[in-house]
Enzyme design. Structure first.
Site, PDB file in Angstrom:
ATOM      1  N   ARG A  95       0.830  -1.190   0.000  1.00 42.59           N
ATOM      2  CA  ARG A  95       0.000   0.000   0.000  1.00 42.59           C
ATOM      3  C   ARG A  95       0.868   1.245   0.000  1.00 42.59           C
ATOM      4  O   ARG A  95       2.025   1.220   0.358  1.00 42.59           O
ATOM      5  CB  ARG A  95      -0.933  -0.003   1.209  1.00 42.59           C
ATOM      6  CG  ARG A  95      -1.739  -1.294   1.257  1.00 42.59           C
ATOM      7  CD  ARG A  95      -3.013  -1.129   1.982  1.00 42.59           C
ATOM      8  NE  ARG A  95      -3.732  -2.387   2.007  1.00 42.59           N
ATOM      9  CZ  ARG A  95      -4.640  -2.671   2.924  1.00 42.59           C
ATOM     10  NH1 ARG A  95      -4.920  -1.818   3.868  1.00 42.59           N
ATOM     11  NH2 ARG A  95      -5.276  -3.824   2.882  1.00 42.59           N
ATOM     12  N   GLY A 171     -11.911   0.836  -0.036  1.00 40.34           N
ATOM     13  CA  GLY A 171     -10.568   0.917  -0.588  1.00 40.34           C
ATOM     14  C   GLY A 171      -9.844  -0.399  -0.794  1.00 40.34           C
ATOM     15  O   GLY A 171      -8.823  -0.442  -1.483  1.00 40.34           O
ATOM     16  N   ASP A 172     -10.361  -1.489  -0.218  1.00 40.88           N
ATOM     17  CA  ASP A 172      -9.756  -2.813  -0.427  1.00 40.88           C
ATOM     18  C   ASP A 172     -10.881  -3.858  -0.397  1.00 40.88           C
ATOM     19  O   ASP A 172     -10.792  -4.875   0.287  1.00 40.88           O
ATOM     20  CB  ASP A 172      -8.722  -3.107   0.660  1.00 40.88           C
ATOM     21  CG  ASP A 172      -7.864  -4.347   0.340  1.00 40.88           C
ATOM     22  OD1 ASP A 172      -7.855  -4.783  -0.827  1.00 40.88           O
ATOM     23  OD2 ASP A 172      -7.230  -4.882   1.263  1.00 40.88           O
ATOM     24  N   LEU A 173     -11.920  -3.593  -1.167  1.00 42.41           N
ATOM     25  CA  LEU A 173     -13.161  -4.344  -1.034  1.00 42.41           C
ATOM     26  C   LEU A 173     -13.183  -5.587  -1.917  1.00 42.41           C
ATOM     27  O   LEU A 173     -14.057  -5.764  -2.758  1.00 42.41           O
ATOM     28  CB  LEU A 173     -14.361  -3.442  -1.330  1.00 42.41           C
ATOM     29  CG  LEU A 173     -15.712  -3.938  -0.803  1.00 42.41           C
ATOM     30  CD1 LEU A 173     -15.672  -4.144   0.689  1.00 42.41           C
ATOM     31  CD2 LEU A 173     -16.815  -2.977  -1.187  1.00 42.41           C
ATOM     32  N   ASN A 177     -13.001  -9.522   2.215  1.00 41.18           N
ATOM     33  CA  ASN A 177     -13.271  -8.491   3.215  1.00 41.18           C
ATOM     34  C   ASN A 177     -14.756  -8.206   3.370  1.00 41.18           C
ATOM     35  O   ASN A 177     -15.150  -7.238   4.038  1.00 41.18           O
ATOM     36  CB  ASN A 177     -12.517  -7.204   2.876  1.00 41.18           C
ATOM     37  CG  ASN A 177     -11.033  -7.337   3.143  1.00 41.18           C
ATOM     38  OD1 ASN A 177     -10.609  -8.183   3.926  1.00 41.18           O
ATOM     39  ND2 ASN A 177     -10.229  -6.513   2.480  1.00 41.18           N
TER      40      ASN A 177
END
Length: 266
Positions: A95, A171-173, A177
């Site tokens: 990231r 943002g990190d779907l 998650n």
């Protein structure tokens, strides 16, 4: 029993995750998707365990509607971190820091996304040998177009009508998650890289690794907050960044996928 998380980036990374969870959870009062509860204790983030349930059409539709409302809760600018974050976000090798830009800096989505989330990953892929010179140049041509706002598009209707026209995104779907559960929003979201951005970024990530009953999720989202024309055609472009992250971490076929997407965009 809580789930205990540690991170290579230490307490700072965990604090950023906790800030993101809290920020996303603010939208629950207006119907936004349920967010995992967590508390930071020293070098450990304790996340309340979610009781799992099967993915059903009803839960998928509830997720779609609630995700639209989460996005519509808005953010101050593109690539902004959660307001309570102590510092820009960076963890491990996957990231990049979020933009430390002032409110109202005027940057459009493509410019901000390219600068903070895409170009730095391409450069790291090239430096580590995950992308050779020709492939890196191909990807960078696509990133240049992104930075020039060639791929910018309107936000979904509810986001477009918000104060800043910027979505509050997970943002990190990816599908891992999204924890299907017997809650009113159909699922609970975990492990965010929460920031301001384009709502289609989250939707493209859901598609990348095959969320169950995705079409039901998307149809319910589109009904609650109509998506801009051409959103399906923009999915590969929105998937370029996570493909590059996976290229950096794992190489192999992810590099081929990322270059193929970039070639189509460049």
């Amino acid at each position: 029993m809580d789930v205990e998380k540690t991170a290579p980036g230490g307490r700072a990374a965990l604090a950023m995750e906790a800030a993101g969870l809290a920020w996303l959870a603010e939208a629950e009062a207006d119907g936004g998707t349920r967010i995992a509860r967590a508390r930071l204790e020293g070098e450990v983030l304790r996340v309340v365990r979610v009781q799992p349930a099967a993915a059903t059409d009803a839960r998928a539709e509830a997720l779609g509607r609630s995700l639209a409302l989460l996005h519509a809760s808005g953010a101050a600018w593109h690539s902004c971190p959660p307001p309570s974050a102590a510092a820009p976000f960076e963890v491990g090798s996957s990231r990049t820091p979020l933009a430390p830009a002032p409110v109202g800096d005027g940057r459009r989505w493509g410019e901000a996304w390219a600068a903070t989330a895409v170009r730095p990953i391409v450069e790291r892929c090239a430096a580590s040998g995950r992308l050779d010179g020709d492939d890196a140049r191909t990807v960078l041509r696509a990133v240049d177009r992104m930075a020039a706002s060639d791929f910018d598009a309107p936000q979904p209707a509810l986001v477009a009508s918000s104060a800043h026209d910027v979505a509050r995104i997970h943002g990190d779907l990816w599908s891992g998650n999204v924890l299907w559960s017997d809650v009113d929003t159909g699922a609970v979201l975990i492990d965010p890289h929460a920031q301001g951005g384009h709502a289609e970024t989250d939707l493209a990530m859901l598609a990348l690794f095959g969320l169950p009953r995705l079409e039901r999720v998307l149809a319910a989202y589109d009904e609650r907050s109509p998506l801009a024309d051409g959103w399906r055609e923009r999915i590969p472009m929105q998937q370029l960044q996570p493909l590059l992250v996976h290229t950096l971490l794992f190489g192999g076929g992810y590099a081929e996928q990322a270059v193929a997407v970039a070639r189509a965009l460049a």
